[in-house]
Motif scaffolding. Structure first.
Motif, mmCIF file in Angstrom:
data_model
loop_
_atom_site.group_PDB
_atom_site.id
_atom_site.type_symbol
_atom_site.label_atom_id
_atom_site.label_comp_id
_atom_site.label_asym_id
_atom_site.label_seq_id
_atom_site.Cartn_x
_atom_site.Cartn_y
_atom_site.Cartn_z
ATOM 1 N N ARG A 185 7.611 6.212 -24.179
ATOM 2 C CA ARG A 185 7.357 4.784 -24.619
ATOM 3 C C ARG A 185 7.512 4.535 -26.088
ATOM 4 N NH1 ARG A 185 5.056 1.538 -20.663
ATOM 5 N NH2 ARG A 185 4.985 2.744 -18.795
ATOM 6 N N LEU A 236 8.236 0.580 -26.838
ATOM 7 C CA LEU A 236 6.991 0.054 -25.873
ATOM 8 C C LEU A 236 5.693 -0.142 -26.418
ATOM 9 C CD1 LEU A 236 8.517 0.772 -22.728
ATOM 10 C CD2 LEU A 236 8.691 -1.489 -23.322
ATOM 11 N N LEU A 271 18.607 -0.193 -28.673
ATOM 12 C CA LEU A 271 18.331 -0.177 -27.304
ATOM 13 C C LEU A 271 19.361 -0.586 -26.471
ATOM 14 C CD1 LEU A 271 14.527 -1.382 -27.134
ATOM 15 C CD2 LEU A 271 15.426 0.870 -27.011
ATOM 16 N N GLY A 313 11.407 -0.125 -11.716
ATOM 17 C CA GLY A 313 10.968 -1.356 -11.302
ATOM 18 C C GLY A 313 11.770 -2.270 -10.979
ATOM 19 N N LEU A 363 20.168 -9.756 -12.552
ATOM 20 C CA LEU A 363 19.113 -10.511 -13.309
ATOM 21 C C LEU A 363 18.711 -9.564 -14.517
ATOM 22 C CD1 LEU A 363 16.462 -11.677 -11.027
ATOM 23 C CD2 LEU A 363 18.091 -13.117 -12.432
ATOM 24 N N LEU A 364 18.634 -8.123 -14.448
ATOM 25 C CA LEU A 364 18.375 -7.403 -15.666
ATOM 26 C C LEU A 364 19.501 -7.489 -16.633
ATOM 27 C CD1 LEU A 364 16.222 -5.271 -16.656
ATOM 28 C CD2 LEU A 364 17.841 -3.718 -15.785
ATOM 29 N N ALA A 424 19.407 -10.615 -18.522
ATOM 30 C CA ALA A 424 18.184 -10.881 -19.516
ATOM 31 C C ALA A 424 18.526 -10.586 -20.790
ATOM 32 C CB ALA A 424 16.979 -10.259 -18.982
ATOM 33 N N MET A 433 18.030 -15.630 -21.424
ATOM 34 C CA MET A 433 16.904 -15.105 -20.807
ATOM 35 C C MET A 433 16.191 -16.339 -19.947
ATOM 36 S SD MET A 433 14.770 -12.743 -20.210
ATOM 37 C CE MET A 433 13.727 -12.642 -19.308
ATOM 38 N N VAL A 483 17.670 -16.810 -16.899
ATOM 39 C CA VAL A 483 17.336 -15.760 -16.048
ATOM 40 C C VAL A 483 15.985 -16.237 -15.445
ATOM 41 C CG1 VAL A 483 16.621 -13.422 -15.817
ATOM 42 C CG2 VAL A 483 18.564 -13.938 -16.940
ATOM 43 N N GLU A 528 5.196 -9.024 -13.978
ATOM 44 C CA GLU A 528 6.305 -8.075 -14.451
ATOM 45 C C GLU A 528 5.609 -6.811 -14.581
ATOM 46 O OE1 GLU A 528 9.511 -8.841 -14.571
ATOM 47 O OE2 GLU A 528 9.574 -11.050 -14.825
ATOM 48 N N THR A 573 8.565 -4.324 -13.855
ATOM 49 C CA THR A 573 9.838 -4.603 -14.669
ATOM 50 C C THR A 573 9.803 -5.076 -15.770
ATOM 51 O OG1 THR A 573 9.121 -6.669 -13.227
ATOM 52 C CG2 THR A 573 10.920 -5.418 -12.392
ATOM 53 N N ARG A 628 8.574 -3.463 -18.719
ATOM 54 C CA ARG A 628 9.129 -2.470 -19.525
ATOM 55 C C ARG A 628 10.335 -2.384 -19.645
ATOM 56 N NH1 ARG A 628 6.483 0.532 -15.592
ATOM 57 N NH2 ARG A 628 7.790 1.710 -14.277
ATOM 58 N N TYR A 629 11.282 -2.503 -18.274
ATOM 59 C CA TYR A 629 12.669 -2.628 -18.419
ATOM 60 C C TYR A 629 13.308 -3.719 -18.899
ATOM 61 C CZ TYR A 629 12.198 1.482 -15.375
ATOM 62 O OH TYR A 629 11.857 2.755 -15.203
ATOM 63 N N LEU A 630 12.703 -5.026 -18.796
ATOM 64 C CA LEU A 630 13.342 -6.017 -19.604
ATOM 65 C C LEU A 630 13.035 -5.924 -20.840
ATOM 66 C CD1 LEU A 630 11.646 -9.064 -17.636
ATOM 67 C CD2 LEU A 630 14.069 -8.466 -17.685
ATOM 68 N N LEU A 631 11.894 -5.110 -21.491
ATOM 69 C CA LEU A 631 11.770 -5.068 -23.143
ATOM 70 C C LEU A 631 12.679 -3.983 -23.605
ATOM 71 C CD1 LEU A 631 7.902 -5.151 -23.271
ATOM 72 C CD2 LEU A 631 9.501 -7.081 -23.921
ATOM 73 N N VAL A 632 13.147 -2.935 -22.693
ATOM 74 C CA VAL A 632 14.042 -1.927 -23.372
ATOM 75 C C VAL A 632 15.440 -2.368 -23.013
ATOM 76 C CG1 VAL A 632 12.510 -0.005 -23.042
ATOM 77 C CG2 VAL A 632 14.191 -0.378 -21.047
ATOM 78 N N ARG A 633 15.691 -3.566 -22.248
ATOM 79 C CA ARG A 633 17.172 -4.080 -22.085
ATOM 80 C C ARG A 633 17.917 -4.157 -23.091
ATOM 81 N NH1 ARG A 633 21.405 -5.417 -21.823
ATOM 82 N NH2 ARG A 633 22.506 -6.566 -20.251
ATOM 83 N N PRO A 634 17.488 -4.831 -24.489
ATOM 84 C CA PRO A 634 16.186 -5.122 -24.727
ATOM 85 C C PRO A 634 15.964 -6.752 -24.915
ATOM 86 C CG PRO A 634 17.445 -4.800 -26.675
ATOM 87 C CD PRO A 634 18.579 -4.592 -25.558
ATOM 88 N N VAL A 635 15.126 -7.234 -24.471
ATOM 89 C CA VAL A 635 14.822 -8.546 -24.469
ATOM 90 C C VAL A 635 13.602 -8.726 -25.460
ATOM 91 C CG1 VAL A 635 13.804 -10.744 -23.336
ATOM 92 C CG2 VAL A 635 15.265 -8.964 -22.177
ATOM 93 N N ARG A 655 10.432 -9.629 -27.405
ATOM 94 C CA ARG A 655 8.806 -10.061 -26.751
ATOM 95 C C ARG A 655 8.881 -11.667 -26.925
ATOM 96 N NH1 ARG A 655 4.523 -5.339 -27.361
ATOM 97 N NH2 ARG A 655 6.091 -3.511 -27.041
ATOM 98 N N SER A 703 3.390 -9.775 -28.864
ATOM 99 C CA SER A 703 4.114 -9.372 -29.712
ATOM 100 C C SER A 703 3.559 -8.023 -30.535
ATOM 101 C CB SER A 703 4.745 -10.056 -30.618
ATOM 102 O OG SER A 703 3.441 -10.770 -31.333
ATOM 103 N N VAL A 755 2.688 -1.581 -24.625
ATOM 104 C CA VAL A 755 3.269 -1.932 -23.160
ATOM 105 C C VAL A 755 2.980 -0.659 -22.531
ATOM 106 C CG1 VAL A 755 5.082 -2.607 -21.422
ATOM 107 C CG2 VAL A 755 4.539 -3.630 -23.659
#
Lengths: 328, 270
Positions: free
Chosen positions: A69, A74, A97, A108, A121-122, A125, B1, B4, B87, B92, B94-101, B103, B264, B268
């Motif tokens: 993480r 994260l 990333l 998830g 969606l992912l 985003a 975003m 979405v 989320e 989901t 963690r996967y949004l944040l590493v997509r990355p989106v 915060r 922020s 997570v």
């Protein structure tokens, strides 16, 4: 750099194993994470080179997931530095990333949507490319549909159709999580327990997929508590124990010879008599263990004594023995 | 975003079920009123309801008055409480944040989605209320509407007053949403965030009626919730409506700021 040059399939395969710091994909220095008074990760110096298949081993609760993480921005480190693909994390996380695919503590997904809808969606985003305007637009809307189909095909999920993820088995969800990680053709895959919930055949399929990606230049950082999985797949291993890195070496070095020789003979009782204890002992499966007796002399003595020598080989530690030795 | 998030909102059956239920209650009330012709006496029962029997065009306001005390805040709190914690629960986040989106971007998108839901809910209830009012209670042939003060309103007058009412109630609901959104960044349980938001409202409602809490009453989030009734007086006494907007704005700014500051920087771990 164009998207074509970025395609991992077209990059020359880098050599495996450690190299200069320049081609490292993950470096941590003194990485530490404390939760209150508990130190989850303690002074970690990781190094993963481009092209490595790095196995991050450790028992449950040893700090593997916390480390993963932190690599992904994260969780924030208490102290220490992280570099992923040559950039500092979390400061440059948004640049790094897009080129990292991740599976963290299970997949998830939105349960009421299909696999394709989830991936759409992912993908929508996030940004099409990293912070650098010259970075490849691996998340582009134009290529979305084809990238999704390619990722689903790679993980063997093409026939799921419109069924919602709610109806998926654990193994299918895991495959979907992997597809999400592969969506952008990442240079680095960070996978936490990726074969969780898969049947033996699924595990082998995913291993083959990861080996194939690695051959084409993707570095894989695989965190697992399954020794067998790491032993079959990885070239380098880091062993974590209570938050500390107790070993980081090539797999072959960790499975190095013990200095003893194992000899298979036709008559074990006769052989022990000929050699005389304690120099010679036997293992559970009827092999003779030579501790400090030189092999040529021992075999000569056995033959003279009328015992046939079928096989003689140096004994190697298993990864399990090494790891248990390091973590007990 | 943001696109979405809106797609997620509109694509989820629950959004439409909750709005449908919100609209159902005023319709049920309208049916009973139309069938029996028994209106609550002025000053009793849900706000404005005594006035609607004579004129269905006032029913959108009455409809919002019916759902405002309970149903609307519950729906908004559930929606906002779900935003980040949901989320987290589905794994989901963690996967949004590493997509990355980023915060901040994620939080803004969630906020826009909650605002869209709130507006959609308030407008749907007002629209259903209008249709139910006109068709079930009738317009009794009148072109003008009688205000609570006894004067008459032209349809244009009624239209802008209803519009301002929708915005005012919408903004009050944004106040509810910001409480739940803030809690949603604190916990990984959407239920806890929604219930926490409702707990704040219930406490506020209790304290508003308590004379001993008079010192803080004017700063409580639900203090001016019903001030929109003033819009149907003539002339409109703007004092309470303005105060209500200011109080809600204060809560929205502080709580959204706290939500951002927390989300922020937090770890997570979901």
């Amino acid at each position: 750099m164009t998207a074509r040059e970025h395609d991992p399939a077209r990059r020359p395969a880098p050599t495996t194993g450690g190299g200069a710091d320049g081609d490292a994909v993950v470096v941590t220095r003194g990485l530490t994470k404390r939760y209150g008074r508990v130190t989850a990760v303690d002074d970690l110096d990781l190094r993963v080179a481009a092209g490595d298949r790095y196995g991050f081993l450790g028992p449950n609760g040893s700090g593997k997931t916390t480390t993963v993480r932190m690599l992904l921005g994260l969780v924030h480190a208490t102290s220490g530095e992280i570099e992923v693909l040559g950039r500092r994390v979390p400061r440059h996380a948004k640049d790094v990333l897009p080129e990292v695919g991740a599976l963290v503590e299970g997949p998830g997904a939105y349960p009421h949507l299909s696999a394709r809808a989830n991936l759409r969606l992912l993908d929508a985003a996030g940004p099409a490319r990293g912070g650098d305007p010259l970075a490849p637009d691996t998340g582009s809307r134009r290529t979305r549909r084809s990238r999704i189909e390619a990722a689903l095909e790679q993980v063997g999920l093409t026939d799921v159709g419109r069924r919602p993820v709610r109806a998926y088995s654990l193994g299918m969800r895991q495959r979907l999580g992997l597809a999400a990680a592969l969506l952008r053709g990442p240079r680095l895959l960070v996978l936490d327990e990726p074969t969780n919930g898969l049947d033996p055949r699924g595990i082998a399929e995913i291993r083959d997929l990861l080996l194939d990606l690695n051959r084409r230049g993707t570095a894989v950082f695989l965190s697992s508590h399954l020794l067998a999985e790491v032993e079959l797949f990885c070239t380098r291993v880091g062993v974590l124990h209570r938050g500390r890195l107790v070993a980081q070496d090539d797999l072959d070095a960790l499975r190095g010879p013990t200095g003893r020789t194992l000899v298979r003979v036709d008559d074990v009782d006769a052989a022990t008599r000929v050699l005389g204890l304690p120099a010679a002992r036997t293992t559970d499966d009827g092999l003779l263990v030579l501790d400090d007796l030189p092999v040529p002399e021992a075999t000569a003595a056995l033959v003279r004594g009328g015992v046939a020598v079928l096989e003689a080989a140096p004994e190697r530690r298993t990864l399990e023995q090494s790891v248990l030795g390091l973590t007990s | 975003m943001i696109g979405v998030e809106l797609r997620k909102l509109l694509g989820r059956p629950r959004t439409w079920v909750s709005i449908g239920l919100l609209c159902l209650l005023p319709v049920v009330v309208a049916v009973f009123l139309a069938v029996t012709g028994i209106a609550p006496r002025p000053g009793q029962g849900p706000t404005l309801l005594s006035a609607v029997l004579g004129n269905g065009a006032l029913f959108p306001a009455a409809a919002l008055g019916i759902v405002l005390p309970f149903f609307l805040p519950i729906a908004v709190a559930v929606q906002a409480g779900e935003s980040v914690a949901g989320e987290a629960q589905s794994g989901t986040l963690r996967y949004l944040l590493v997509r990355p989106v980023g915060r901040t971007r994620l939080l803004v998108a969630k906020l826009v989605s909650v605002l869209a839901y709130t507006l959609l809910a308030v407008l749907s209830v007002a629209a259903t209320g209008y249709l139910a009012g006109i068709s079930l209670l009738g317009n009794s042939g009148q072109v003008t509407t009688t205000t609570l003060s006894g004067t008459t309103l032209t349809p244009a007058d009624l239209a802008w007053r209803t519009g301002v009412m929708v915005l005012y109630i919408g903004w009050s609901m944004v106040g509810v949403a910001s409480v739940a959104l803030f809690l949603s960044t604190l916990t990984d349980s959407p239920l806890a965030a929604a219930l926490g938001g409702l707990a704040v409202l219930v406490s506020s409602t209790v304290l508003v009626t308590l004379d001993a809490a008079g010192a803080v009453r004017d700063y409580l989030p639900t203090r001016y919730w019903l001030a929109w009734v003033d819009l149907f007086r003539d002339p409109v006494p703007w004092g309470d409506v303005t105060a209500g907007v200011l109080v809600q704005t204060g809560y929205v700014v502080v709580l959204l700021g706290a939500a951002w500051a927390n989300f922020s920087t937090r770890d997570v771990t979901s």
